[in-house]
Motif scaffolding. Sequence first.
Motif, PDB file in Angstrom:
ATOM      1  N   ILE A 154       0.859  -1.150   0.027  1.00 19.57           N
ATOM      2  CA  ILE A 154       0.161  -0.086   0.067  1.00 19.57           C
ATOM      3  C   ILE A 154       0.981   1.167   0.099  1.00 19.57           C
ATOM      4  O   ILE A 154       0.618   2.114  -0.888  1.00 19.57           O
ATOM      5  N   ALA A 155       1.929   1.279   0.914  1.00 17.28           N
ATOM      6  CA  ALA A 155       2.674   2.251   1.052  1.00 17.28           C
ATOM      7  C   ALA A 155       3.533   2.741  -0.451  1.00 17.28           C
ATOM      8  O   ALA A 155       3.491   3.690  -0.780  1.00 17.28           O
ATOM      9  N   ALA A 156       3.941   1.806  -0.975  1.00 15.07           N
ATOM     10  CA  ALA A 156       4.697   1.631  -2.335  1.00 15.07           C
ATOM     11  C   ALA A 156       3.727   2.207  -3.405  1.00 15.07           C
ATOM     12  O   ALA A 156       4.052   3.198  -4.247  1.00 15.07           O
ATOM     13  N   ALA A 157       2.435   1.662  -3.373  1.00 14.25           N
ATOM     14  CA  ALA A 157       1.443   2.165  -4.379  1.00 14.25           C
ATOM     15  C   ALA A 157       1.260   3.937  -4.130  1.00 14.25           C
ATOM     16  O   ALA A 157       1.132   4.496  -4.911  1.00 14.25           O
ATOM     17  N   MET A 158       0.876   4.279  -2.722  1.00 16.91           N
ATOM     18  CA  MET A 158       0.627   5.556  -2.440  1.00 16.91           C
ATOM     19  C   MET A 158       1.976   6.492  -2.747  1.00 16.91           C
ATOM     20  O   MET A 158       1.753   7.541  -3.288  1.00 16.91           O
ATOM     21  N   ARG A 159       2.956   6.049  -2.500  1.00 18.89           N
ATOM     22  CA  ARG A 159       4.253   6.874  -3.083  1.00 18.89           C
ATOM     23  C   ARG A 159       4.485   7.086  -4.494  1.00 18.89           C
ATOM     24  O   ARG A 159       4.671   8.023  -4.857  1.00 18.89           O
ATOM     25  N   ALA A 160       4.167   5.865  -5.220  1.00 23.54           N
ATOM     26  CA  ALA A 160       4.069   5.968  -6.581  1.00 23.54           C
ATOM     27  C   ALA A 160       3.085   7.046  -7.203  1.00 23.54           C
ATOM     28  O   ALA A 160       3.362   7.552  -8.106  1.00 23.54           O
ATOM     29  N   MET A 161       2.018   6.936  -6.663  1.00 30.62           N
ATOM     30  CA  MET A 161       0.769   7.715  -7.052  1.00 30.62           C
ATOM     31  C   MET A 161       1.331   9.362  -6.746  1.00 30.62           C
ATOM     32  O   MET A 161       0.613  10.143  -7.638  1.00 30.62           O
ATOM     33  N   ARG A 162       1.965   9.578  -5.913  1.00 31.65           N
ATOM     34  CA  ARG A 162       2.104  11.074  -5.600  1.00 31.65           C
ATOM     35  C   ARG A 162       3.582  11.508  -6.183  1.00 31.65           C
ATOM     36  O   ARG A 162       4.038  12.395  -5.495  1.00 31.65           O
ATOM     37  N   SER A 163       4.634  10.523  -6.645  1.00 32.28           N
ATOM     38  CA  SER A 163       5.876  10.916  -6.887  1.00 32.28           C
ATOM     39  C   SER A 163       6.164  11.096  -8.545  1.00 32.28           C
ATOM     40  O   SER A 163       5.419  10.373  -9.095  1.00 32.28           O
ATOM     41  N   GLY A 164       6.671  12.224  -8.862  1.00 32.13           N
ATOM     42  CA  GLY A 164       6.807  12.037 -10.411  1.00 32.13           C
ATOM     43  C   GLY A 164       5.573  12.269 -10.811  1.00 32.13           C
ATOM     44  O   GLY A 164       4.798  13.184 -10.566  1.00 32.13           O
ATOM     45  N   ARG A 165       5.519  11.700 -11.943  1.00 29.49           N
ATOM     46  CA  ARG A 165       4.012  12.054 -12.609  1.00 29.49           C
ATOM     47  C   ARG A 165       2.945  11.302 -11.910  1.00 29.49           C
ATOM     48  O   ARG A 165       3.071   9.980 -11.611  1.00 29.49           O
ATOM     49  N   PRO A 166       2.047  11.992 -11.400  1.00 29.26           N
ATOM     50  CA  PRO A 166       0.802  11.204 -10.565  1.00 29.26           C
ATOM     51  C   PRO A 166       0.226  10.472 -11.437  1.00 29.26           C
ATOM     52  O   PRO A 166       0.086  10.881 -12.587  1.00 29.26           O
ATOM     53  N   GLY A 167      -0.550   9.589 -10.925  1.00 20.54           N
ATOM     54  CA  GLY A 167      -1.296   8.467 -11.687  1.00 20.54           C
ATOM     55  C   GLY A 167      -1.858   7.593 -11.005  1.00 20.54           C
ATOM     56  O   GLY A 167      -1.587   7.291  -9.635  1.00 20.54           O
ATOM     57  N   PRO A 168      -2.700   6.437 -11.466  1.00 15.82           N
ATOM     58  CA  PRO A 168      -3.215   5.435 -10.762  1.00 15.82           C
ATOM     59  C   PRO A 168      -2.286   4.403 -10.412  1.00 15.82           C
ATOM     60  O   PRO A 168      -1.401   4.146 -10.968  1.00 15.82           O
ATOM     61  N   ALA A 169      -2.787   3.657  -9.580  1.00 15.64           N
ATOM     62  CA  ALA A 169      -2.082   2.396  -9.035  1.00 15.64           C
ATOM     63  C   ALA A 169      -2.957   1.194  -8.704  1.00 15.64           C
ATOM     64  O   ALA A 169      -4.160   1.601  -8.506  1.00 15.64           O
ATOM     65  N   ALA A 170      -2.675  -0.035  -8.835  1.00 12.21           N
ATOM     66  CA  ALA A 170      -3.562  -1.234  -8.654  1.00 12.21           C
ATOM     67  C   ALA A 170      -2.744  -2.182  -7.950  1.00 12.21           C
ATOM     68  O   ALA A 170      -1.631  -2.550  -7.856  1.00 12.21           O
ATOM     69  N   LEU A 171      -3.576  -2.758  -6.923  1.00  7.70           N
ATOM     70  CA  LEU A 171      -3.057  -3.994  -6.080  1.00  7.70           C
ATOM     71  C   LEU A 171      -4.193  -4.931  -6.341  1.00  7.70           C
ATOM     72  O   LEU A 171      -5.254  -4.869  -6.171  1.00  7.70           O
ATOM     73  N   GLU A 172      -3.458  -6.357  -6.514  1.00  6.41           N
ATOM     74  CA  GLU A 172      -4.517  -7.512  -6.529  1.00  6.41           C
ATOM     75  C   GLU A 172      -4.390  -8.150  -5.215  1.00  6.41           C
ATOM     76  O   GLU A 172      -3.221  -8.219  -4.487  1.00  6.41           O
ATOM     77  N   CYS A 173      -5.120  -8.834  -4.803  1.00  7.88           N
ATOM     78  CA  CYS A 173      -5.176 -10.035  -3.907  1.00  7.88           C
ATOM     79  C   CYS A 173      -5.913 -11.049  -4.081  1.00  7.88           C
ATOM     80  O   CYS A 173      -7.455 -10.912  -4.448  1.00  7.88           O
ATOM     81  N   ALA A 174      -5.478 -12.299  -3.736  1.00  5.67           N
ATOM     82  CA  ALA A 174      -6.407 -13.530  -4.076  1.00  5.67           C
ATOM     83  C   ALA A 174      -7.053 -13.784  -3.191  1.00  5.67           C
ATOM     84  O   ALA A 174      -7.165 -13.365  -1.925  1.00  5.67           O
ATOM     85  N   ILE A 175      -8.437 -14.426  -3.344  1.00  9.78           N
ATOM     86  CA  ILE A 175      -9.336 -14.703  -2.645  1.00  9.78           C
ATOM     87  C   ILE A 175      -9.193 -15.464  -1.183  1.00  9.78           C
ATOM     88  O   ILE A 175      -9.649 -15.191  -0.335  1.00  9.78           O
ATOM     89  N   ASP A 176      -8.117 -16.096  -1.418  1.00 11.57           N
ATOM     90  CA  ASP A 176      -7.687 -16.967  -0.142  1.00 11.57           C
ATOM     91  C   ASP A 176      -6.482 -16.166   0.570  1.00 11.57           C
ATOM     92  O   ASP A 176      -6.099 -16.729   1.730  1.00 11.57           O
ATOM     93  N   VAL A 177      -6.266 -15.145  -0.025  1.00  6.66           N
ATOM     94  CA  VAL A 177      -4.995 -14.584   0.781  1.00  6.66           C
ATOM     95  C   VAL A 177      -5.562 -13.346   1.664  1.00  6.66           C
ATOM     96  O   VAL A 177      -5.080 -13.103   2.789  1.00  6.66           O
ATOM     97  N   TRP A 178      -6.656 -12.676   1.204  1.00 11.56           N
ATOM     98  CA  TRP A 178      -7.413 -11.700   2.427  1.00 11.56           C
ATOM     99  C   TRP A 178      -7.502 -12.068   3.729  1.00 11.56           C
ATOM    100  O   TRP A 178      -7.322 -11.410   4.453  1.00 11.56           O
TER     101      TRP A 178
END
Length: 552
Positions: A154-178
């Motif tokens: 989550i932290a890496a995604a947030m940092r990526a979205m607000r550093s350099g060119r702003p933009g979207p990020a996506a994280l997947e998580c499998a049904i059995d990992v949640w």
Amino acid sequence: MNKPGSNVALRMTTAEATVAALIAHGLDTIYALPGVHNDVLFDALFMAADRIRTVHTRHEQGAAYMALGAALATGRPQAYSVVPGPGLLNSSAALLTAYGTNAPVLALIGHIPQEAIGRMLAHLHEVRDQGGIIARLVDHYARIHSPAEAPAKIAAAMRAMRSGRPGPAALECAIDVWGIEGPVAPIAAAEPVARPLDEDALRAAARRLGAARRPLIVAGGGAQDAAAEVTELSRMLEAPLLAFRRGRGVLDGRDPMSVTLPIGHELWGEADLAIGIGTHLHVPMNQWGIDDDLALIRIDADPEEPARIKPPAVALVGDAKPILRALIDLIPAHNRARPSRRDEMAARQGKLKARLAALGPLLAYLDAIRAALPEDGILVEDVTQMVFAARVAYPVYRPRTYISPGYQDNLGWGFATALGVQDARRDVPVLVIAGDGGFMFTACELATAIRHRIPATAVVFADGAYGNVRRSQEERYGNRLIASDLANPDFVRFGESFGAAAERARDPAELAAALGRAFRRRDVPTLIEVPVGPLPSPWEFIRLPRNRGLRA
């Protein structure tokens, strides 16, 4: 849910750790449509409901567009969650638009069981190479494999979205990992990485700007958070500012130095220097042309952007606000004396206003909207004839009060996006302009507005057609009309059936009165139908000829 402490690792599920990390990064809302792949995540959201709201929609595109609208209205990261496969694909147009508008939208996407990913065993909602699909739509992508990984990803995604060119990020998580439980280290928010300023490039740009005789500023979405600096630069250089869609409001539209395409086209042909701030410069460089007599300075967060069409004289890479502040400090040592251009620009504005009178009813309706909407009220554009006119004729007074899909220009994005704008900005009225074609893409989200008491106002200009398509078929294809006519509901009864306030306005005066009533409602949405016939074409003010050299 366990609450994270300051020093001690806690046992948490992956879902709990993910929610805690969102909260630690300041998110207080998630837009979502639930499903079995994310059941454990939604249970974690329930347990944290005192710290993060869940706004559920009627379609996955609605959830993603709402997150996009909230991000565009605030400039802050926003999140949405949907199931894999169809859920992801239904939300993909919003992710694509988030990329095109540099919006910090985080997508939390479910997945099939971890051990089955990539094996094509026909699991529910399985799609071949889901991660590869997502990665092409966003700036940052990763998969969460365990509770311990969740905060860091989550932290890496947030940092990526607000550093350099702003933009979207996506994280997947499998049904059995949640639901896996394990130790999770204390969760802290990640800070964006600031790019150091290039002092040599700043000095070079300041010299060129100071020496320019007829400079022109072109502003895009990347200038929205630097309005004060852009305004100061315009006054320092006696430089008009051109904005088309996403740069509107950076310089107050009542300032005669604030121009739209028709005057900007004239100025582009006359300028000896243009500085692009957070813009692709697609229209002026690709459509109007570029030559060696026009020096370019580019300010952009993306290091690859400035040289895409033609390498500029100076490229300044980073956030516009600190770059402009540094330039403002450096330019006075080099700045030539220039006569005021305010009277000249006022005269040009007067001539344009006379030309725009040919748009008749389009202008009358836009004038009614501008008069009714407060200065800080937010206008969201869908893709319709009224909006094409608004891009050249509607004055925008403040930054982040004109929300556009940018170069994707995707029909039907407007209503759901406006709900996200209004949900994030409860303090101001929000209005979306749509046609009957585009509105119906996400009209089901009236139910969302009612359920979550989102008081956005939609004005639907109904002509019974995809109007731009129909005009093209009439004018360019011998009136061979196909697939452009529409069968519409009675929009007033449609809105009322959801519990929304709804009425019909038959002229600009009735629309102004209806908007006044709508903006006083702060607990229910309003739908206003405006029946219209064929409208004047605004395209002569948008599709403007090359006036400079050759195509870049």
